[in-house]
Design a protein around this motif. Structure first.
Motif, PDB file in Angstrom:
ATOM      1  N   LEU A   7       0.824  -1.206   0.000  1.00 63.22           N
ATOM      2  CA  LEU A   7       0.000   0.000   0.000  1.00 63.22           C
ATOM      3  C   LEU A   7       0.856   1.253   0.000  1.00 63.22           C
ATOM      4  O   LEU A   7       0.549   2.233  -0.694  1.00 63.22           O
ATOM      5  CB  LEU A   7      -0.922  -0.005   1.224  1.00 63.22           C
ATOM      6  CG  LEU A   7      -2.029  -1.069   1.218  1.00 63.22           C
ATOM      7  CD1 LEU A   7      -2.772  -1.056   2.547  1.00 63.22           C
ATOM      8  CD2 LEU A   7      -2.996  -0.841   0.066  1.00 63.22           C
ATOM      9  N   ALA A   8       1.952   1.248   0.783  1.00 62.60           N
ATOM     10  CA  ALA A   8       2.849   2.407   0.821  1.00 62.60           C
ATOM     11  C   ALA A   8       3.478   2.642  -0.541  1.00 62.60           C
ATOM     12  O   ALA A   8       3.612   3.784  -0.991  1.00 62.60           O
ATOM     13  CB  ALA A   8       3.926   2.199   1.882  1.00 62.60           C
ATOM     14  N   LYS A   9       3.873   1.551  -1.218  1.00 63.39           N
ATOM     15  CA  LYS A   9       4.483   1.693  -2.538  1.00 63.39           C
ATOM     16  C   LYS A   9       3.478   2.247  -3.544  1.00 63.39           C
ATOM     17  O   LYS A   9       3.807   3.087  -4.380  1.00 63.39           O
ATOM     18  CB  LYS A   9       5.012   0.337  -3.028  1.00 63.39           C
ATOM     19  CG  LYS A   9       5.757   0.418  -4.367  1.00 63.39           C
ATOM     20  CD  LYS A   9       6.297  -0.926  -4.765  1.00 63.39           C
ATOM     21  CE  LYS A   9       7.163  -0.787  -6.032  1.00 63.39           C
ATOM     22  NZ  LYS A   9       6.407  -0.221  -7.155  1.00 63.39           N
ATOM     23  N   LYS A  10       2.223   1.776  -3.468  1.00 64.14           N
ATOM     24  CA  LYS A  10       1.190   2.274  -4.383  1.00 64.14           C
ATOM     25  C   LYS A  10       0.975   3.765  -4.181  1.00 64.14           C
ATOM     26  O   LYS A  10       0.842   4.524  -5.146  1.00 64.14           O
ATOM     27  CB  LYS A  10      -0.110   1.514  -4.157  1.00 64.14           C
ATOM     28  CG  LYS A  10      -0.088   0.088  -4.671  1.00 64.14           C
ATOM     29  CD  LYS A  10      -1.356  -0.658  -4.306  1.00 64.14           C
ATOM     30  CE  LYS A  10      -2.575  -0.055  -4.972  1.00 64.14           C
ATOM     31  NZ  LYS A  10      -3.799  -0.834  -4.683  1.00 64.14           N
ATOM     32  N   GLN A  11       0.951   4.222  -2.927  1.00 66.33           N
ATOM     33  CA  GLN A  11       0.783   5.648  -2.651  1.00 66.33           C
ATOM     34  C   GLN A  11       1.987   6.443  -3.145  1.00 66.33           C
ATOM     35  O   GLN A  11       1.847   7.540  -3.680  1.00 66.33           O
ATOM     36  CB  GLN A  11       0.582   5.863  -1.159  1.00 66.33           C
ATOM     37  CG  GLN A  11      -0.742   5.324  -0.630  1.00 66.33           C
ATOM     38  CD  GLN A  11      -0.873   5.469   0.869  1.00 66.33           C
ATOM     39  OE1 GLN A  11       0.111   5.711   1.572  1.00 66.33           O
ATOM     40  NE2 GLN A  11      -2.090   5.323   1.375  1.00 66.33           N
ATOM     41  N   ASP A  12       3.190   5.904  -2.973  1.00 61.90           N
ATOM     42  CA  ASP A  12       4.403   6.605  -3.379  1.00 61.90           C
ATOM     43  C   ASP A  12       4.484   6.742  -4.890  1.00 61.90           C
ATOM     44  O   ASP A  12       5.081   7.682  -5.405  1.00 61.90           O
ATOM     45  CB  ASP A  12       5.629   5.854  -2.853  1.00 61.90           C
ATOM     46  CG  ASP A  12       6.752   6.801  -2.463  1.00 61.90           C
ATOM     47  OD1 ASP A  12       6.455   7.881  -1.928  1.00 61.90           O
ATOM     48  OD2 ASP A  12       7.925   6.467  -2.713  1.00 61.90           O
ATOM     49  N   ASP A  13       3.897   5.783  -5.615  1.00 63.40           N
ATOM     50  CA  ASP A  13       3.957   5.797  -7.075  1.00 63.40           C
ATOM     51  C   ASP A  13       2.755   6.478  -7.716  1.00 63.40           C
ATOM     52  O   ASP A  13       2.656   6.546  -8.941  1.00 63.40           O
ATOM     53  CB  ASP A  13       4.061   4.368  -7.605  1.00 63.40           C
ATOM     54  CG  ASP A  13       5.427   3.753  -7.341  1.00 63.40           C
ATOM     55  OD1 ASP A  13       6.357   4.513  -7.012  1.00 63.40           O
ATOM     56  OD2 ASP A  13       5.556   2.525  -7.449  1.00 63.40           O
ATOM     57  N   GLN A  14       1.820   6.976  -6.917  1.00 63.71           N
ATOM     58  CA  GLN A  14       0.626   7.616  -7.465  1.00 63.71           C
ATOM     59  C   GLN A  14       1.000   8.911  -8.174  1.00 63.71           C
ATOM     60  O   GLN A  14       1.576   9.818  -7.581  1.00 63.71           O
ATOM     61  CB  GLN A  14      -0.391   7.890  -6.360  1.00 63.71           C
ATOM     62  CG  GLN A  14      -1.715   8.420  -6.877  1.00 63.71           C
ATOM     63  CD  GLN A  14      -2.740   8.544  -5.777  1.00 63.71           C
ATOM     64  OE1 GLN A  14      -2.465   8.223  -4.627  1.00 63.71           O
ATOM     65  NE2 GLN A  14      -3.925   9.024  -6.123  1.00 63.71           N
ATOM     66  N   VAL A  15       0.672   9.003  -9.448  1.00 67.89           N
ATOM     67  CA  VAL A  15       1.093  10.129 -10.291  1.00 67.89           C
ATOM     68  C   VAL A  15      -0.017  11.174 -10.360  1.00 67.89           C
ATOM     69  O   VAL A  15      -1.192  10.846 -10.543  1.00 67.89           O
ATOM     70  CB  VAL A  15       1.442   9.647 -11.713  1.00 67.89           C
ATOM     71  CG1 VAL A  15       1.795  10.834 -12.614  1.00 67.89           C
ATOM     72  CG2 VAL A  15       2.606   8.672 -11.663  1.00 67.89           C
ATOM     73  N   ILE A  16       0.376  12.431 -10.203  1.00 65.89           N
ATOM     74  CA  ILE A  16      -0.549  13.536 -10.458  1.00 65.89           C
ATOM     75  C   ILE A  16      -0.097  14.248 -11.730  1.00 65.89           C
ATOM     76  O   ILE A  16       1.089  14.301 -12.042  1.00 65.89           O
ATOM     77  CB  ILE A  16      -0.601  14.530  -9.281  1.00 65.89           C
ATOM     78  CG1 ILE A  16       0.761  15.215  -9.076  1.00 65.89           C
ATOM     79  CG2 ILE A  16      -1.063  13.856  -8.005  1.00 65.89           C
ATOM     80  CD1 ILE A  16       0.699  16.371  -8.081  1.00 65.89           C
ATOM     81  N   ARG A  17      -1.060  14.769 -12.467  1.00 65.32           N
ATOM     82  CA  ARG A  17      -0.771  15.445 -13.728  1.00 65.32           C
ATOM     83  C   ARG A  17      -1.380  16.835 -13.704  1.00 65.32           C
ATOM     84  O   ARG A  17      -2.496  17.025 -13.222  1.00 65.32           O
ATOM     85  CB  ARG A  17      -1.336  14.657 -14.914  1.00 65.32           C
ATOM     86  CG  ARG A  17      -0.667  13.305 -15.155  1.00 65.32           C
ATOM     87  CD  ARG A  17      -1.411  12.529 -16.242  1.00 65.32           C
ATOM     88  NE  ARG A  17      -0.670  11.364 -16.684  1.00 65.32           N
ATOM     89  CZ  ARG A  17      -0.681  10.197 -16.071  1.00 65.32           C
ATOM     90  NH1 ARG A  17      -1.406  10.038 -14.971  1.00 65.32           N
ATOM     91  NH2 ARG A  17       0.008   9.183 -16.546  1.00 65.32           N
ATOM     92  N   TYR A  18      -0.651  17.795 -14.259  1.00 68.01           N
ATOM     93  CA  TYR A  18      -1.169  19.154 -14.382  1.00 68.01           C
ATOM     94  C   TYR A  18      -0.383  19.872 -15.463  1.00 68.01           C
ATOM     95  O   TYR A  18       0.671  19.402 -15.911  1.00 68.01           O
ATOM     96  CB  TYR A  18      -1.083  19.908 -13.041  1.00 68.01           C
ATOM     97  CG  TYR A  18       0.326  20.057 -12.490  1.00 68.01           C
ATOM     98  CD1 TYR A  18       1.106  21.172 -12.794  1.00 68.01           C
ATOM     99  CD2 TYR A  18       0.867  19.082 -11.667  1.00 68.01           C
ATOM    100  CE1 TYR A  18       2.393  21.304 -12.298  1.00 68.01           C
ATOM    101  CE2 TYR A  18       2.149  19.199 -11.165  1.00 68.01           C
ATOM    102  CZ  TYR A  18       2.910  20.311 -11.475  1.00 68.01           C
ATOM    103  OH  TYR A  18       4.194  20.435 -10.981  1.00 68.01           O
ATOM    104  N   ASP A  19      -0.906  21.008 -15.885  1.00 67.78           N
ATOM    105  CA  ASP A  19      -0.270  21.785 -16.949  1.00 67.78           C
ATOM    106  C   ASP A  19       0.599  22.890 -16.354  1.00 67.78           C
ATOM    107  O   ASP A  19       0.227  23.546 -15.379  1.00 67.78           O
ATOM    108  CB  ASP A  19      -1.329  22.421 -17.849  1.00 67.78           C
ATOM    109  CG  ASP A  19      -0.708  23.290 -18.924  1.00 67.78           C
ATOM    110  OD1 ASP A  19      -0.215  22.745 -19.926  1.00 67.78           O
ATOM    111  OD2 ASP A  19      -0.693  24.529 -18.746  1.00 67.78           O
ATOM    112  N   SER A  20       1.774  23.073 -16.923  1.00 64.06           N
ATOM    113  CA  SER A  20       2.658  24.175 -16.541  1.00 64.06           C
ATOM    114  C   SER A  20       3.113  24.886 -17.798  1.00 64.06           C
ATOM    115  O   SER A  20       4.000  24.399 -18.514  1.00 64.06           O
ATOM    116  CB  SER A  20       3.873  23.656 -15.743  1.00 64.06           C
ATOM    117  OG  SER A  20       4.771  24.716 -15.459  1.00 64.06           O
TER     118      SER A  20
END
Length: 226
Positions: A7-20
């Motif tokens: 579970l910790a690894k899944k949270q650490d690898d969770q990707v967020i995306r946004y525009d810059s």
């Protein structure tokens, strides 16, 4: 224990995306920890989340060094924004009408002078910095003036190397980013330069890596146990 680690690894690898500024940014706690932390300390989950949220909320590109997460030892982590972010965003605002910035010196006669730029001569003492940001529709500019002693970081009683070598440049930058942030709070809220924070003295000894010195992170592969 194995389930907790998964579970910790899944949270650490969770990707967020946004525009810059037209570029899609992909960030995860793992990417931040592996590529975007400066210093010798271990960042906490809370510090990583704070960094991710600021980058996403303000559309910062940390791979272009628009934002730094800095951690030394057991000290709290510091999130720092590059000065260019302040000036670029101000220029993109339709109401921005330019800025002026400089230093305040005490000359040999003991008089205070506000000067544009950073020029000073031997025998004069830099006592502060100033900046004015002009906004269309305002009768007067947004102004900031700051004391040199309040921001000149010292170690063992001596100024940090950047403050000793470039005192005018450093204090002028502090005044400018403060004036810009006050003039454009929506674009610049929550962002502070290294010169305003308590990290510059240590950064002088532990330089931040340049972008081309860092490997390009790849989006983490899907967890086979997910």
């Amino acid at each position: 224990m194995a389930l907790n680690n998964t579970l910790a690894k899944k949270q650490d690898d969770q990707v967020i995306r946004y525009d810059s500024n037209g570029t899609e940014i992909k960030l995860s706690p793992a990417i931040v920890r592996n590529y975007l932390v400066n210093g010798n300390g271990d960042v906490t989950n809370q510090e990583v989340v704070m960094f991710l949220n600021l980058c996403k909320a303000q559309h910062l590109n940390p791979f272009l060094r628009e934002a730094y997460l800095i951690k030394f030892g057991n000290q709290p982590a510091t999130i720092v924004t590059g000065k260019e972010v302040f000036t670029k965003r101000a220029r993109r605002n339709k109401d921005f009408a330019g800025y002026e910035a400089g230093i305040i010196v005490q000359n040999e006669a003991g008089e205070l002078e506000s000067r544009s730029g950073t020029l000073h001569i031997e025998g004069e003492q830099i006592v502060g910095g100033w900046a004015k940001v002009h906004i269309r529709g305002y009768d007067v500019p947004i102004e900031a003036s700051v004391s040199f002693d309040e921001y000149c970081l010292k170690k063992d009683g001596h100024p940090a190397s950047n403050w000793a070598a470039k005192p005018g440049t450093m204090i002028r930058k502090v005044a400018l980013v403060q004036a810009l942030r006050e003039a454009f709070p929506e674009e610049l809220q929550g962002m502070y330069s290294a010169e305003e924070m308590d990290v510059q003295a240590t950064l002088d000894e532990t330089p931040i890596q340049e972008p081309d010195e860092q490997p390009i992170p790849q989006e983490p592969e899907a967890d086979p146990l997910a």
